[in-house]
Design a protein around this motif. Sequence first.
Motif, PDB file in Angstrom:
ATOM      1  N   GLN A 122       0.702  -1.302  -0.045  1.00  0.00           N
ATOM      2  CA  GLN A 122      -0.102  -0.010  -0.082  1.00  0.00           C
ATOM      3  C   GLN A 122       0.955   1.462   0.075  1.00  0.00           C
ATOM      4  OE1 GLN A 122      -2.567  -0.159   3.504  1.00  0.00           O
ATOM      5  NE2 GLN A 122      -3.747  -2.211   2.440  1.00  0.00           N
ATOM      6  N   ALA A 123       1.936   1.314   0.829  1.00  0.00           N
ATOM      7  CA  ALA A 123       2.906   2.388   0.881  1.00  0.00           C
ATOM      8  C   ALA A 123       3.542   2.769  -0.547  1.00  0.00           C
ATOM      9  CB  ALA A 123       4.086   2.181   1.863  1.00  0.00           C
ATOM     10  N   LEU A 124       3.780   1.577  -1.163  1.00  0.00           N
ATOM     11  CA  LEU A 124       4.624   1.602  -2.481  1.00  0.00           C
ATOM     12  C   LEU A 124       3.461   2.315  -3.569  1.00  0.00           C
ATOM     13  CD1 LEU A 124       6.851  -1.528  -2.470  1.00  0.00           C
ATOM     14  CD2 LEU A 124       7.373   0.777  -2.350  1.00  0.00           C
ATOM     15  N   ALA A 125       2.178   1.786  -3.267  1.00  0.00           N
ATOM     16  CA  ALA A 125       1.167   2.155  -4.429  1.00  0.00           C
ATOM     17  C   ALA A 125       0.974   3.612  -4.085  1.00  0.00           C
ATOM     18  CB  ALA A 125       0.035   1.430  -4.313  1.00  0.00           C
ATOM     19  N   ALA A 126       1.029   4.080  -2.817  1.00  0.00           N
ATOM     20  CA  ALA A 126       0.568   5.611  -2.749  1.00  0.00           C
ATOM     21  C   ALA A 126       1.940   6.611  -3.071  1.00  0.00           C
ATOM     22  CB  ALA A 126       0.416   5.770  -1.027  1.00  0.00           C
ATOM     23  N   ALA A 127       3.010   5.744  -2.728  1.00  0.00           N
ATOM     24  CA  ALA A 127       4.138   6.813  -3.540  1.00  0.00           C
ATOM     25  C   ALA A 127       4.241   6.670  -4.913  1.00  0.00           C
ATOM     26  CB  ALA A 127       5.559   5.962  -2.867  1.00  0.00           C
ATOM     27  N   LEU A 162       1.764   6.781  -6.774  1.00  0.00           N
ATOM     28  CA  LEU A 162       0.641   7.693  -7.225  1.00  0.00           C
ATOM     29  C   LEU A 162       1.271   9.104  -6.900  1.00  0.00           C
ATOM     30  CD1 LEU A 162      -2.301   8.274  -8.253  1.00  0.00           C
ATOM     31  CD2 LEU A 162      -3.111   7.949  -5.649  1.00  0.00           C
ATOM     32  N   THR A 163       1.728   9.335  -5.752  1.00  0.00           N
ATOM     33  CA  THR A 163       2.479  10.747  -5.566  1.00  0.00           C
ATOM     34  C   THR A 163       3.200  10.997  -6.579  1.00  0.00           C
ATOM     35  OG1 THR A 163       1.840  10.437  -3.095  1.00  0.00           O
ATOM     36  CG2 THR A 163       3.366  12.395  -3.926  1.00  0.00           C
ATOM     37  N   VAL A 164       4.272  10.273  -6.789  1.00  0.00           N
ATOM     38  CA  VAL A 164       5.318  10.575  -7.895  1.00  0.00           C
ATOM     39  C   VAL A 164       4.527  10.839  -9.209  1.00  0.00           C
ATOM     40  CG1 VAL A 164       7.125   9.716  -9.159  1.00  0.00           C
ATOM     41  CG2 VAL A 164       7.152   9.452  -6.615  1.00  0.00           C
ATOM     42  N   ALA A 167       3.240  14.975 -13.096  1.00  0.00           N
ATOM     43  CA  ALA A 167       2.331  15.630 -14.122  1.00  0.00           C
ATOM     44  C   ALA A 167       1.817  17.161 -13.669  1.00  0.00           C
ATOM     45  CB  ALA A 167       0.587  14.945 -13.745  1.00  0.00           C
ATOM     46  N   ASP A 168       2.263  17.714 -12.407  1.00  0.00           N
ATOM     47  CA  ASP A 168       2.188  18.895 -11.865  1.00  0.00           C
ATOM     48  C   ASP A 168       3.475  19.727 -12.598  1.00  0.00           C
ATOM     49  OD1 ASP A 168      -0.297  18.622 -10.603  1.00  0.00           O
ATOM     50  OD2 ASP A 168       0.645  18.213  -8.785  1.00  0.00           O
TER      51      ASP A 168
END
Length: 333
Positions: free
Chosen positions: A280-285, A287-289, A294-295
């Motif tokens: 889950q932490a790797l998936a959140a990381a 998604l954040t990256v 994109a920003d």
Amino acid sequence: MELEKRPEGRPQEPPRRSDPEGCVAAVVRVPVRIVALVLVVPVRMAWDVLVVAGRFLRDTVFRPAGRALAWLGRLLFVWPLVGIWRYAVVPLGKGVAFLGRVLLVVPAVWLYRRVLTPAGRGLYAALAWLGRYLVVVPAAWLYAWLLTPVGHALAWCGRGLAWCLGLIATGVGAVLYWTTRVLVVLPALALWRWVLSPVGRVLAVIGREVVDALGHAWRIAGYVSRAFGRFLGTLWRWTVAEPARWAYRSVLTPVGHAVRDTVLRPVADAGRAAGRVTRQALAAARLTVRQTRADVRRALFGEPVKPRPVGRREPSVAEARTLGSSTTALTKD
């Protein structure tokens, strides 16, 4: 007859023993059986041990080794020989047979049919006439006038000579017969009847008793060996197998279950939970990256240009003919 009624006042005679060697057998039987039992028991036990070892070696060593050697033999000898025979010898033999037929058989048949047969038919009459008057006629005259009388004379002389020789042989045979009967046959018969036959009976009884004693001893030794083997098996069972089974069931199995329930299962659950949190932490990381990337791209290069939608509708039949105009060539001024 046995079915007839015996007289009441006459007592029944005890059955007589038909074995004339009863005393010798009774004297020899017990010592021979004791000695045979003492000698045969170790041999039978050693034989049983060898049988068990041989079966073990057969099942674990010899049979796999034999299969491996058989496969190796097929690989090294049988298959190469089959290939040589099938792809070399057989085609070569067919070729040689074809060449022999073409070069020898066919010319020989043609020579026999076209040359030798006509030549033989042309010489046959002359050869037959010459053979008749040069061989057959002289041979028949020689047989009728010379060989037949000479043969009859020789046959008469042979019959007389055979009669004389028969008389001489009869006299000599009678003399030799009586001489051999008196000097050889009668002493040999007496020796056989009065010496060799009794000794042979005694030796036969002794040999039969020895063979029977060996058979009884072998069977008794088999029982002893089987009982000893069962004793060893029971001893192994109650000293090694049953304690090991009891220790496995009563000690190792509960300890293993306790270790599984108190240590291994919590560790496994903690590992699975840690893996789930890590995923889950790797998936959140990730998604954040992805959002950060994109920003940054939007701040540097602006919003991406959206493609204008293009109408992909096919023109109708009338629009296709007039190329989109409201008039035609017939109505144009």
